[in-house]
Scaffold this motif. Structure first.
Motif: not given
Length: 500
Positions: A269-276, A407-413
């Motif tokens: 998905s586009v979202g998975s590519v963006r978050a890769a 542990i900081p949470l990054p921007r993930l799906p």
């Protein structure tokens, strides 16, 4: 009048494209039927199927009472065992040796579709087994370790659709299936960079001026895109079929391949590519907290041209995480190495895998550590040293657990984030214990022995207590195929290995 079956169709196609293989295919059919029937009977024995009212175990086997009054009877079912063990299941006294015919005779909702899939899985499995040759050197050269992937012939150890590849002709299975050991020539499709979403760094050798060159699987090019680039990139298919290894120990290429494999249609998905890139960096940071016992194959770059049908991802080879003389082997391929060599080896591997998985779970990351995603680095003597994990798309991350450890949470799906304890434990235990460890052990008693040796040496935690005291979660793989339209996984529980 005889109606052609999937076995007939494959035999006819094989006679046209590879006639010399036809006798071996025919000879492999009984074993393939048993292999798929074994997996199906396991599902009937343990999954929450609404048309099964009760189950009764006795010395002569297992009897299932159906809602309409009929009875299914078969041998005892060890949910952790592998191999071809069930040769027939009786429905009201009538024996069935072919899983698709048994499923059709049951006539439960959506059985027709599943029966077709099971027939295809059986025929494809016989084809996969027919194409095998005695393995070459026991230990491939380090830059050819993708050969381990191609020795995994039977596919998923517990899914009845272990070899179902709808949409693939016999010629395409022979040309693209890893167990047939082909070299696949990927196309390079030029796409204007302005039309692409890129995550990470896309390499210069896959650029042409203002255009990006996207590796395209030839099946995708022919059946979905109806176009493809010049087939110039030779690669070796891995267990995942759509992921391929470039020669010489180079990166591995995950391509878009829009067909159903086992349970679902996988896409990028586009979202998975963006978050890769962010997901890869996060996983690498979390792996560093295991004291060197886990490494993650980094995502080098991912790109999509605005569609899950036209996307690709590059990640480093697991080989980069092995030292001189060490080997990296997917856990699903361990039986092909002659491992586990002893109960002590299995206990050591179980201790390593559970220790790493539980440490990350405590921190807030649940790996989907099945035998395809999880690899083990072996010493020159074959001892398990550390683990390598690949394919981050289906991990789960618990923000609250991360926060407890600072542990900081990054921007993930959003879809991978959950603080549901059950969901986090299901993800790890369902893939690792009911999957990778069970298939490596090969039976409930062997798995119980390994756990009994490994668990007392692990740090105590609520998650470990749940593993010790509660039934083992597992995906209800057949239920999912009988529940079309349901979003997400369905689950069941298996008895603790010591109770089998």
């Amino acid at each position: 009048m005889h109606r052609p079956t999937a076995e007939d169709d494959v035999a006819a196609d094989l006679a046209a494209v590879r006639p010399a293989l036809l006798p071996r295919f025919t000879a492999e059919l009984p074993g393939a039927r048993s292999a798929v029937l074994t997996r199906l009977w396991r599902a009937f024995a343990y999954e929450p199927l609404p048309w099964i009212r009760r189950r009764e175990a006795a010395r002569d086997g297992l009897t299932l009472w159906l809602a309409d009054g009929r009875r299914l009877h078969g041998p005892p079912s060890d949910p952790y065992a592998t191999g071809d063990r069930v040769t027939a299941v009786e429905l009201d006294g009538v024996p069935y040796t072919r899983p698709e015919l048994l499923t059709a005779a049951l006539g439960v909702p959506h059985a027709t579709g599943l029966a077709a899939e099971l027939g295809h899985s059986t025929a494809s499995l016989a084809l996969s087994r027919a194409g095998q040759e005695p393995p070459g050197d026991a230990w491939p050269e380090p830059d050819r370790e993708w050969e381990w992937e191609q020795r995994v012939v039977d596919g998923h150890p517990y899914h009845p659709n272990c070899r179902s590849r709808p949409g693939f002709s016999v010629a395409e299975q022979l040309a693209y299936g890893p167990e047939h050991r082909p070299v696949v020539r990927l196309g390079l499709l030029p796409v204007p960079a302005s039309e692409c979403l890129v995550s990470g760094a896309w390499p210069g050798e896959l650029r042409d001026g203002e255009r990006l060159l996207l590796p395209v699987h030839p099946w995708q090019a022919a059946h979905v895109l109806k176009r493809g680039g010049e087939p110039v990139l030779a690669a070796h298919p891995l267990m995942a079929l759509r992921t391929l290894a470039l020669p010489g120990g180079g990166p591995q290429v995950k391509t878009a391949l829009s067909t159903r494999l086992t349970s679902s249609v996988r896409d990028m998905s586009v979202g998975s590519v963006r978050a890769a890139a962010a997901l890869s960096a996060f996983a690498e940071e979390m792996a560093a907290r295991t004291g060197g016992l886990l490494r993650v194959t980094r995502t080098l770059g991912a790109v999509t041209a605005g569609s899950p049908d036209l996307a690709a991802l590059l990640r480093e080879s697991p080989r980069v995480h092995a030292g001189p003389g060490e080997r990296v082997v997917p856990v699903a391929a361990l039986p092909g190495t002659g491992l586990p060599a002893s109960p002590a080896w299995l206990a050591a591997f179980t201790r390593l895998a559970l220790g790493v998985g539980l440490r990350l779970l405590e921190l807030g990351v649940a790996l989907e550590a099945h035998g395809q995603n999880l690899l083990v680095v072996l010493s020159p003597e074959g001892e398990p040293l550390r683990l390598v994990y690949r394919d981050l798309a289906d991990i789960r991350v618990g923000p609250a657990r991360l926060a407890r450890h600072g542990i900081p949470l990054p921007r993930l799906p959003e879809r991978i984030l959950t603080d549901d304890v059950t969901a986090l434990r299901r993800k790890l235990f369902g893939s690792l214990v009911a999957g990778a460890l069970a298939a490596t052990a090969g039976s409930g008693p062997a798995l119980a022995q390994a756990l009994a040796a490994a668990v007392p040496e692990l740090p105590d935690s609520p998650d470990l207590a749940a593993l010790r005291e509660e039934p083992v979660p597992a995906k209800a793989l057949t239920s999912m195929r009988l529940t079309p339209g349901h979003a997400g996984d369905l689950w069941t529980v298996l008895p603790r290995p010591s109770e089998v």
